[in-house]
Design an enzyme around this catalytic site. Structure first.
Site, PDB file in Angstrom:
ATOM      1  N   THR A   1       0.815  -1.221   0.000  1.00 48.63           N
ATOM      2  CA  THR A   1       0.000   0.000   0.000  1.00 48.63           C
ATOM      3  C   THR A   1       0.843   1.264   0.000  1.00 48.63           C
ATOM      4  O   THR A   1       0.486   2.259  -0.620  1.00 48.63           O
ATOM      5  CB  THR A   1      -0.892   0.021   1.268  1.00 48.63           C
ATOM      6  OG1 THR A   1      -1.722  -1.120   1.235  1.00 48.63           O
ATOM      7  CG2 THR A   1      -1.759   1.255   1.335  1.00 48.63           C
TER       8      THR A   1
ATOM      9  N   ASP B   1       1.541  -6.468  -4.487  1.00 53.78           N
ATOM     10  CA  ASP B   1       0.747  -6.520  -3.267  1.00 53.78           C
ATOM     11  C   ASP B   1       1.333  -7.702  -2.491  1.00 53.78           C
ATOM     12  O   ASP B   1       1.592  -8.765  -3.071  1.00 53.78           O
ATOM     13  CB  ASP B   1      -0.717  -6.793  -3.629  1.00 53.78           C
ATOM     14  CG  ASP B   1      -1.624  -6.767  -2.410  1.00 53.78           C
ATOM     15  OD1 ASP B   1      -2.537  -5.934  -2.387  1.00 53.78           O
ATOM     16  OD2 ASP B   1      -1.438  -7.607  -1.503  1.00 53.78           O
ATOM     17  N   SER B   2       1.548  -7.546  -1.202  1.00 54.50           N
ATOM     18  CA  SER B   2       2.290  -8.592  -0.485  1.00 54.50           C
ATOM     19  C   SER B   2       1.505  -9.898  -0.360  1.00 54.50           C
ATOM     20  O   SER B   2       2.052 -10.912   0.053  1.00 54.50           O
ATOM     21  CB  SER B   2       2.755  -8.106   0.880  1.00 54.50           C
ATOM     22  OG  SER B   2       1.704  -8.118   1.806  1.00 54.50           O
ATOM     23  N   SER B   3       0.248  -9.901  -0.755  1.00 53.22           N
ATOM     24  CA  SER B   3      -0.482 -11.176  -0.784  1.00 53.22           C
ATOM     25  C   SER B   3       0.111 -12.087  -1.853  1.00 53.22           C
ATOM     26  O   SER B   3      -0.102 -13.296  -1.831  1.00 53.22           O
ATOM     27  CB  SER B   3      -1.959 -10.942  -1.070  1.00 53.22           C
ATOM     28  OG  SER B   3      -2.485 -10.130  -0.062  1.00 53.22           O
TER      29      SER B   3
ATOM     30  N   ASP C   1       0.295  -7.054   4.675  1.00 54.22           N
ATOM     31  CA  ASP C   1      -0.435  -8.326   4.788  1.00 54.22           C
ATOM     32  C   ASP C   1       0.474  -9.510   5.137  1.00 54.22           C
ATOM     33  O   ASP C   1       0.138 -10.325   5.988  1.00 54.22           O
ATOM     34  CB  ASP C   1      -1.192  -8.630   3.491  1.00 54.22           C
ATOM     35  CG  ASP C   1      -2.412  -7.730   3.310  1.00 54.22           C
ATOM     36  OD1 ASP C   1      -2.760  -7.013   4.273  1.00 54.22           O
ATOM     37  OD2 ASP C   1      -3.008  -7.742   2.215  1.00 54.22           O
TER      38      ASP C   1
ATOM     39  N   THR D   1       3.088 -10.209  14.375  1.00 51.39           N
ATOM     40  CA  THR D   1       1.960 -10.745  13.640  1.00 51.39           C
ATOM     41  C   THR D   1       1.043  -9.584  13.270  1.00 51.39           C
ATOM     42  O   THR D   1       0.959  -8.605  14.016  1.00 51.39           O
ATOM     43  CB  THR D   1       1.273 -11.839  14.506  1.00 51.39           C
ATOM     44  OG1 THR D   1       0.347 -12.516  13.718  1.00 51.39           O
ATOM     45  CG2 THR D   1       0.580 -11.289  15.725  1.00 51.39           C
TER      46      THR D   1
ATOM     47  N   THR E   1       0.624 -22.694  19.475  1.00 48.98           N
ATOM     48  CA  THR E   1      -0.709 -22.344  19.979  1.00 48.98           C
ATOM     49  C   THR E   1      -1.413 -21.359  19.046  1.00 48.98           C
ATOM     50  O   THR E   1      -0.776 -20.487  18.462  1.00 48.98           O
ATOM     51  CB  THR E   1      -0.660 -21.758  21.405  1.00 48.98           C
ATOM     52  OG1 THR E   1      -1.986 -21.312  21.749  1.00 48.98           O
ATOM     53  CG2 THR E   1       0.281 -20.575  21.530  1.00 48.98           C
ATOM     54  N   GLN E   2      -2.714 -21.522  18.920  1.00 49.54           N
ATOM     55  CA  GLN E   2      -3.476 -20.570  18.112  1.00 49.54           C
ATOM     56  C   GLN E   2      -3.832 -19.316  18.918  1.00 49.54           C
ATOM     57  O   GLN E   2      -4.402 -18.371  18.372  1.00 49.54           O
ATOM     58  CB  GLN E   2      -4.714 -21.208  17.480  1.00 49.54           C
ATOM     59  CG  GLN E   2      -5.649 -21.893  18.431  1.00 49.54           C
ATOM     60  CD  GLN E   2      -6.790 -22.597  17.698  1.00 49.54           C
ATOM     61  OE1 GLN E   2      -7.900 -22.120  17.737  1.00 49.54           O
ATOM     62  NE2 GLN E   2      -6.525 -23.721  17.063  1.00 49.54           N
ATOM     63  N   CYS E   3      -3.462 -19.285  20.211  1.00 48.71           N
ATOM     64  CA  CYS E   3      -3.642 -18.049  20.993  1.00 48.71           C
ATOM     65  C   CYS E   3      -2.629 -17.021  20.514  1.00 48.71           C
ATOM     66  O   CYS E   3      -1.477 -17.359  20.267  1.00 48.71           O
ATOM     67  CB  CYS E   3      -3.368 -18.293  22.477  1.00 48.71           C
ATOM     68  SG  CYS E   3      -4.584 -19.298  23.277  1.00 48.71           S
TER      69      CYS E   3
HETATM   70  N1  ASP Z   1      -2.586  -5.506   0.519  1.00 49.35           N
HETATM   71  C1  ASP Z   1      -1.486  -4.661   0.937  1.00 49.35           C
HETATM   72  C2  ASP Z   1      -0.221  -5.495   0.903  1.00 49.35           C
HETATM   73  O1  ASP Z   1       0.025  -6.237   1.792  1.00 49.35           O
HETATM   74  C3  ASP Z   1      -1.720  -4.104   2.292  1.00 49.35           C
HETATM   75  C4  ASP Z   1      -0.613  -3.225   2.803  1.00 49.35           C
HETATM   76  O2  ASP Z   1       0.329  -2.892   2.143  1.00 49.35           O
HETATM   77  O3  ASP Z   1      -0.712  -2.803   3.954  1.00 49.35           O
HETATM   78  O4  ASP Z   1       0.527  -5.386  -0.036  1.00 49.35           O
END
Ligand code: ASP
Length: 342
Positions: free
Chosen positions: A15, A59-61, A92, A167, A278-280
């Site tokens: 972003t 986009d980091s996804s 992300d 995280t 752990t998922q906590c």
């Molecule tokens: N979707 C964006 C990414 O991870 C969100 C961000 O940059 O904060 O690339």
């Protein structure tokens, strides 16, 4: 007067450098040159800033280990010429990338600071400027014995964290990250306060070693009431699977149903490493504390202790890529390599 600190900005996307596409209305990555001209404040910093950008910022996804290797390669190539590195990255998957880099960069003696933003740099209310400027200042901090930060950090919304302890916790607030099991390394207020006692102190004499082989034959299985046998069996029969993270309840607890324990035991007998995380969001796995984790102890499930899932999955890829012997695997995983667990 000492020399000006030389900082390399590595722009991967996210972003921070996005603009709105007028046709679709969605945010998409744009050219890094525009990013620099958007922050004239950078010229006021007392350091030399150079930059390098991914050819196609993402986009980091869309991040994956191939990109991690590219980032590690850029740091390795430029290591002798720069005093610090700032990696601009989408939020992300930032904790995954930054955790992976912490393992890949063995004997790191210079700061590698990840940052990004929730709003694009051109937005009036953007959080990008503060995040970027302070990250550069942190990367340029020098003490008597060299760089103050000698590890991979993640700076966001006034806090510097150990990257492999972080995280992403919020898709809306500027405070997008947390480090539930380790205190911040530094905080930015009127003064920039560094908490020396929490920093990693690497051994000076050791040379940077960059690990570029990562093995992705890994999976994560989150426990939930109702998880059924065929799902577990199907994951554990994935071809070439080498390791599985079990995201368990509370202090590392899992159902005691016989079919589940059998599946896990059978996988361990086939040399698949099972790690209990752990998922906590906070706290630690303590296997054996409850009846519901005793069977896991008996079958030699690896304790993830207080590691994050992000650090655990990247540590697995790194250790498998490094061909750590099955005999030592449990001991090494349970040992802190880069301050990622207690
Ligand atoms: N979707 C964006 C990414 O991870 C969100 C961000 O940059 O904060 O690339």
């Amino acid at each position: 007067m000492g020399h000006k600190q030389r900082i390399l900005l590595i722009y991967t996307g996210g972003t921070i450098g996005m603009v709105k596409d007028y046709d679709s209305g969605s945010l998409k990555a744009f050219d890094f040159k525009t990013l620099k001209s958007n922050i004239p404040e950078l010229n006021q910093l007392d350091c030399v800033i150079e930059s390098v950008s991914f050819e196609n910022p993402i986009d980091s996804s869309n991040m994956n280990p191939v990109h991690w290797v590219a980032i590690a390669g850029l740091i390795e190539e430029n290591y002798p010429d720069f005093d610090g590195f700032v990696v601009l990255h989408g939020s992300d998957t930032m904790s995954y990338t930054a955790s992976a880099l912490s393992f890949m960069l063995e004997n790191l003696g210079k700061p590698v600071i990840f940052t990004g933003s929730q709003l694009p740099i051109g937005d009036l209310r953007t959080d990008a400027k503060e995040n970027l400027i302070t990250s550069i200042q942190i990367a340029a901090l020098q003490g008597k014995a060299g760089p103050v930060i000698q590890e991979v950090g993640l700076y966001f919304e006034y806090k510097l964290y150990r990257a492999n302890r972080t995280t992403k916790i919020n898709a809306e607030h500027f405070q997008a990250f947390s480090s539930p099991n380790y205190p911040p390394l530094a905080e930015s207020g009127v003064h920039l306060k560094v908490y020396d006692e929490y920093l990693l102190k690497p051994r000076k004499s050791k040379k940077l070693k960059v690990h570029k082989v990562l093995n992705t034959d890994v999976a994560i299985l989150k426990m939930f009431p109702g998880l059924n046998e065929s799902v577990v069996k199907s994951i554990l029969s994935t071809p070439n699977l080498k390791a599985l993270i079990l995201e368990t309840y509370g202090a590392g607890n899992a159902p005691t149903e016989e079919w589940l324990l059998k599946c896990l035991k059978n996988a361990i007998d086939r040399n698949i490493h099972i790690v209990n995380v752990t998922q906590c969001p906070g706290g630690s796995v303590i296997m054996g504390r409850y009846e519901t984790s005793r069977a896991l102890v008996r079958m030699q499930v690896i304790s993830g202790k207080d590691i994050t899932t992000e650090a655990a999955i990247t540590k697995l890829m790194y250790m498998l890529g490094d061909n750590v012997s099955p005999k030592l695997f449990k001991t090494i995983f349970e040992t802190s390599l880069r301050g990622e667990l207690q």
